[in-house]
Motif scaffolding. Structure first.
Motif, PDB file in Angstrom:
ATOM      1  N   LEU A 189      -8.320  12.583  -3.695  1.00  0.00           N
ATOM      2  CA  LEU A 189      -7.066  12.624  -3.965  1.00  0.00           C
ATOM      3  C   LEU A 189      -6.207  13.892  -3.739  1.00  0.00           C
ATOM      4  CD1 LEU A 189      -7.318  11.430  -7.745  1.00  0.00           C
ATOM      5  CD2 LEU A 189      -6.568  10.077  -5.912  1.00  0.00           C
ATOM      6  N   ARG A 246       0.869  -1.273   0.010  1.00  0.00           N
ATOM      7  CA  ARG A 246      -0.029   0.100   0.014  1.00  0.00           C
ATOM      8  C   ARG A 246       0.734   1.155   0.007  1.00  0.00           C
ATOM      9  NH1 ARG A 246      -5.109  -1.102   3.970  1.00  0.00           N
ATOM     10  NH2 ARG A 246      -6.083  -2.825   2.946  1.00  0.00           N
ATOM     11  N   SER A 304       2.282   1.479  -3.528  1.00  0.00           N
ATOM     12  CA  SER A 304       1.330   1.976  -4.441  1.00  0.00           C
ATOM     13  C   SER A 304       0.849   3.583  -4.271  1.00  0.00           C
ATOM     14  CB  SER A 304      -0.109   1.344  -4.097  1.00  0.00           C
ATOM     15  OG  SER A 304      -1.263   1.724  -4.907  1.00  0.00           O
ATOM     16  N   SER A 305       0.931   4.110  -2.942  1.00  0.00           N
ATOM     17  CA  SER A 305       0.558   5.463  -2.472  1.00  0.00           C
ATOM     18  C   SER A 305       1.753   6.240  -3.285  1.00  0.00           C
ATOM     19  CB  SER A 305       0.597   5.709  -1.069  1.00  0.00           C
ATOM     20  OG  SER A 305       0.333   6.946  -0.926  1.00  0.00           O
ATOM     21  N   LYS A 306       3.091   5.873  -2.932  1.00  0.00           N
ATOM     22  CA  LYS A 306       3.932   6.654  -3.603  1.00  0.00           C
ATOM     23  C   LYS A 306       4.137   6.661  -5.095  1.00  0.00           C
ATOM     24  CE  LYS A 306       7.484   5.691   0.175  1.00  0.00           C
ATOM     25  NZ  LYS A 306       8.838   5.292   0.633  1.00  0.00           N
ATOM     26  N   THR A 307       3.655   5.591  -5.592  1.00  0.00           N
ATOM     27  CA  THR A 307       3.580   5.666  -7.013  1.00  0.00           C
ATOM     28  C   THR A 307       2.221   6.315  -7.680  1.00  0.00           C
ATOM     29  OG1 THR A 307       3.998   3.194  -7.337  1.00  0.00           O
ATOM     30  CG2 THR A 307       3.291   4.180  -9.214  1.00  0.00           C
ATOM     31  N   ASN A 308       1.241   6.558  -6.906  1.00  0.00           N
ATOM     32  CA  ASN A 308       0.257   7.427  -7.322  1.00  0.00           C
ATOM     33  C   ASN A 308       0.503   9.064  -7.110  1.00  0.00           C
ATOM     34  OD1 ASN A 308      -1.562   5.240  -7.815  1.00  0.00           O
ATOM     35  ND2 ASN A 308      -2.340   5.173  -5.827  1.00  0.00           N
ATOM     36  N   THR A 309       1.407   9.201  -6.008  1.00  0.00           N
ATOM     37  CA  THR A 309       1.806  10.694  -6.102  1.00  0.00           C
ATOM     38  C   THR A 309       2.741  11.062  -6.946  1.00  0.00           C
ATOM     39  OG1 THR A 309       1.592  10.124  -3.511  1.00  0.00           O
ATOM     40  CG2 THR A 309       2.768  12.164  -4.376  1.00  0.00           C
ATOM     41  N   VAL A 334       3.038   9.652  -9.971  1.00  0.00           N
ATOM     42  CA  VAL A 334       2.272   9.726 -11.360  1.00  0.00           C
ATOM     43  C   VAL A 334       1.458  11.092 -11.246  1.00  0.00           C
ATOM     44  CG1 VAL A 334       0.421   9.040 -12.673  1.00  0.00           C
ATOM     45  CG2 VAL A 334       1.916   7.312 -11.698  1.00  0.00           C
ATOM     46  N   LEU A 335       0.790  11.479 -10.181  1.00  0.00           N
ATOM     47  CA  LEU A 335       0.008  12.888 -10.036  1.00  0.00           C
ATOM     48  C   LEU A 335       1.008  14.049 -10.299  1.00  0.00           C
ATOM     49  CD1 LEU A 335      -2.568  12.103  -7.274  1.00  0.00           C
ATOM     50  CD2 LEU A 335      -3.068  12.576  -9.613  1.00  0.00           C
TER      51      LEU A 335
END
Length: 263
Positions: free
Chosen positions: A258, A5, A8-13, A15-16
């Motif tokens: 988000l 998790r 995943s959170s770091k990846t989402n950040t 990407v954003l």
């Protein structure tokens, strides 16, 4: 929280952050209106800078603001402005984000930020008036040429017009932002906290002031650089309006979760 998790959170950040950096660049280049006197331009990129801070916070939002805006300068042929833009837009995002954090931490800070914003607007206007008047007395011919006027005779009316625009902006911009927030509340039932409006205003003031300094240094004339100030005020207002429209719309969707700073 499990490692997966966190990853995943770091990846989402990440990407954003990349997405907002690209959107800042695209929004800046989408509509570039050349500004007379300083060789710069006004654009819609500030809207994405404001959204970046609300979405990512001031650290990653600052990266998106600075790098995205600098890339737009480089791609569009304004390379001489790129180093200035990197710093100015990064600091713009940092100012907005930190002001929001201070206000959310303690509501009493809102009054201090408001007073600092108002004092800065009026102080900036006073200093600009003095610089323009001094240059008009000591070097009217050079100032007229820098303003691209046909003759020195047209200089007094031109200076008076610019000073009136700057003064009107200093007085009316805060009022306009509050009225815009009230309108969104009544029209769309979206309540934008006053501290967000004030923080955006303070950040916009920094942008106007910093580009004035940059233009004065690049063209060795701080009086001529002052003539671009009303244009940068317009840019800030457009950025605010567009950002609030997008922000209020996204607050009605699942994308709301988000945002680091949500209503």
């Amino acid at each position: 929280m499990s490692n997966s998790r966190v990853s995943s959170s770091k990846t989402n950040t990440l990407v954003l952050t990349g997405l907002m950096t690209a959107l800042v660049t695209i929004a800046t280049m989408f509509l570039m209106v050349p500004v007379p006197f300083t060789g710069g331009y006004i654009h819609l990129g500030d809207s994405m800078i404001f959204i970046s801070v609300l979405l990512l916070g001031w650290k990653r939002g600052g990266f998106a603001a600075g790098v995205g805006s600098m890339m737009a300068d480089l791609f569009a042929g304004y390379a001489k402005w790129a180093p200035w833009t990197l710093v100015i837009k990064l600091v713009m995002a940092v100012i907005m984000g930190i002001c929001i954090e201070l206000a959310r931490r303690n509501k009493k800070n809102i009054a201090g930020i408001s007073l600092a914003t108002a004092a800065s607007w009026m102080g900036f206007n006073f200093i600009l008036g003095g610089i323009i008047s001094s240059e008009a007395m000591s070097n009217p011919q050079g100032l007229a040429e820098g303003a691209e006027l046909a003759s020195v005779d047209a200089l007094p009316a031109f200076i008076s017009g610019v000073q009136s625009q700057i003064m009107a902006g200093a007085l009316l911009i805060p009022l306009f932002l509050v009225l815009a927030a009230v309108y969104m509340k009544r029209k769309n039932n979206i309540s934008v906290p006053i501290y967000i409006i004030i923080s955006m205003t303070f950040a916009g003031l920094w942008m106007v002031f910093a580009y004035y300094i940059a233009g004065g240094i690049l063209y060795a004339n701080f009086a001529v650089s002052a003539f671009s100030v009303p244009w940068n005020m317009v840019q800030f207002l457009l950025g605010f309006v567009i950002a609030m429209i997008i922000y209020s719309a996204l607050m009605r969707t699942p994308a709301k979760k988000l945002f680091r700073i949500s209503l």
